[in-house]
Write a protein that holds these residues in place. Structure first.
Motif, PDB file in Angstrom:
ATOM      1  N   UNK A   1      43.920  33.924  40.667  1.00  0.00           N
ATOM      2  CA  UNK A   1      43.511  34.651  39.470  1.00  0.00           C
ATOM      3  C   UNK A   1      42.127  34.204  38.994  1.00  0.00           C
ATOM      4  N   UNK A   2      41.912  32.905  38.990  1.00  0.00           N
ATOM      5  CA  UNK A   2      40.609  32.375  38.557  1.00  0.00           C
ATOM      6  C   UNK A   2      39.489  32.816  39.495  1.00  0.00           C
ATOM      7  N   UNK A   3      39.764  32.769  40.785  1.00  0.00           N
ATOM      8  CA  UNK A   3      38.737  33.155  41.744  1.00  0.00           C
ATOM      9  C   UNK A   3      38.359  34.622  41.601  1.00  0.00           C
TER      10      UNK A   3
ATOM     11  N   UNK B   1      36.218  35.062  38.536  1.00  0.00           N
ATOM     12  CA  UNK B   1      34.868  34.544  38.775  1.00  0.00           C
ATOM     13  C   UNK B   1      34.063  35.457  39.685  1.00  0.00           C
ATOM     14  N   UNK B   2      34.736  36.090  40.647  1.00  0.00           N
ATOM     15  CA  UNK B   2      34.036  36.930  41.620  1.00  0.00           C
ATOM     16  C   UNK B   2      33.768  38.340  41.112  1.00  0.00           C
TER      17      UNK B   2
ATOM     18  N   UNK C   1      43.003  44.296  35.434  1.00  0.00           N
ATOM     19  CA  UNK C   1      41.921  43.359  35.716  1.00  0.00           C
ATOM     20  C   UNK C   1      42.083  42.773  37.113  1.00  0.00           C
ATOM     21  N   UNK C   2      40.984  42.423  37.761  1.00  0.00           N
ATOM     22  CA  UNK C   2      41.060  41.777  39.075  1.00  0.00           C
ATOM     23  C   UNK C   2      41.907  40.513  39.056  1.00  0.00           C
ATOM     24  N   UNK C   3      41.871  39.774  37.970  1.00  0.00           N
ATOM     25  CA  UNK C   3      42.637  38.528  37.884  1.00  0.00           C
ATOM     26  C   UNK C   3      44.132  38.792  37.954  1.00  0.00           C
TER      27      UNK C   3
END
Length: 393
Positions: free
Chosen positions: A62-64, A67-68, A272-274
């Motif tokens: 999720x964090x990555x 960030x990306x 969201x992407x996360x």
């Protein structure tokens, strides 16, 4: 005028003991949480069946992704919100559900609305189990198609209605896979026979089945060994898959049609992407290590069910981690839940209109993250609080 009407209705809800309030929690891990005052609770009311919300692999994914790709998707997937993460997850979901294709929605609730509203047409008839989730009921309502309700898991009643109800268009049979309040499982073998006999489209909401039943954790079809026999499988990312969102899996032609006709999908900003990456990481863990998670979940479910019965509580039989403890009256149910809260255990008290009058209950849920000692202690506390209530009645 409006405020007066609403105040009168709220007072009526309170008099009936049916008022609902939001409880704020800070989860320390999958099984323990703090309230605003700092009191710690053992949580036995979560749908986090595999306990993966706090898995390091899931949090890292999720964090990555955040960030990306940034914090949000910024729009509908048909305009600007078509992130890589969404398509990647859909491919994995389709494989996992043994289907040609899949489509992600913002919630499981919106998935049912989007699928039913998107597919149903005038002249179609929906045959719906009487204990189906509210999202199925509402999806049928907004479609404006005729809905015929059959008795819960009663295949003889469903067959009678399929034989007697005139249908100008398409027949649809819609059911939960695992029913959210009783924890029982739909009679999929008979449903498949009936759908084939009457040329119906079978839709199964597997929200409480994925990560819960089936040797690979893929849900109701795997549980019965009937892979590929369900036309459309609805699911959620917010329970065993430890994130948020919903999805539908089925034949590619149906998914392509929904992309073009399902208004809840077309006009919603994408997840969201996360959130998508978290669900994808959870699904990878389940796919690669099913017995690590499923085996513990099944052991915990059987243990707590047995312990609660030994404490003298009326527990509905079953094999899923949804364990209904029957109480009966709504007021007594909420006193029971409040007593457990005071004792440091969070359990959901379920009342009408979620369940029928006279069938209020505690909905106890187990996860793979609960320890044996936590479950044994919880059963003792639940039994003690119940006996105390009985002594005051």
């Amino acid at each position: 005028m409006l405020e007066t009407r609403l105040q009168e209705e709220l007072q009526q809800i309170r008099r009936q003991g049916l008022e609902r309030k939001i409880t704020d929690l800070h989860f320390l891990d999958p099984t323990q949480a703090l309230d605003r005052e700092g009191k710690k609770y053992l949580v036995l009311s979560s749908n986090n069946y595999l306990g993966l919300t706090h898995a390091q692999e899931v949090i890292a994914a999720s964090r990555q992704a955040a960030a990306s790709f940034g914090a949000g998707s910024t729009g509908s997937r048909l305009t600007t919100g078509g992130t890589f993460a969404a398509s990647d997850l859909e491919k994995r979901l389709a494989r996992f559900k043994h289907s040609e294709s899949a489509l992600v929605f913002n919630t499981g609730y919106m998935t049912n609305l989007g699928v039913l509203y998107g597919l149903l047409r005038a002249g179609d008839v929906v045959f719906s189990d009487e204990l189906n989730h509210a999202s199925i009921i509402d999806g049928c309502r907004i479609s404006r198609c005729k809905t015929v309700v059959y008795k819960h898991n009663d295949m003889a009643d469903l067959q009678r209605l399929l034989e007697s109800e005139p249908v100008a268009g398409q027949r649809f049979i819609v059911t939960d896979g695992v029913f959210s309040m009783d924890g029982d499982i739909a009679d999929l073998p008979t449903l498949v026979k009936l759908k084939e006999r009457f040329d119906a489209c079978l839709i199964v909401d597997d929200a409480h089945g994925v990560g819960v039943i089936g040797s690979d954790g893929s849900g109701t079809a795997a549980h019965y060994g009937l892979l590929g026999k369900i036309d459309l499988q609805i699911g959620t990312l917010s329970k065993a898959l430890a994130s948020e969102g919903g999805y539908v899996a089925g034949k590619k032609i149906i998914i392509d049609y929904l992309i073009n006709r399902s208004r809840p999908f077309i006009f919603s900003t994408a997840l969201s992407p996360a959130a998508l990456a978290a669900a994808d990481a959870t699904l990878q863990l389940l796919e690669t290590q099913p017995q690590k998670y499923l085996g513990v979940l099944w052991e915990n479910s059987g243990l707590l069910r047995r312990l609660l019965s030994e404490e003298g509580l009326q527990v509905i039989n079953g094999v899923t981690p949804i364990i209904p403890v029957m109480v009966g009256e709504a007021e007594l149910t909420m006193k029971f839940a409040a007593g457990l809260r005071e004792a440091g255990i969070l359990v959901a008290g379920i009342r009408p209109p979620t369940v029928p009058q006279g069938e209020s209950r505690l909905r106890v849920t187990v996860t793979a993250a609960h320890s044996e000692s936590q479950l044994r202690q919880a059963a003792k506390v639940i039994g003690s609080v119940w006996r105390g209530l009985q002594g005051r009645c």
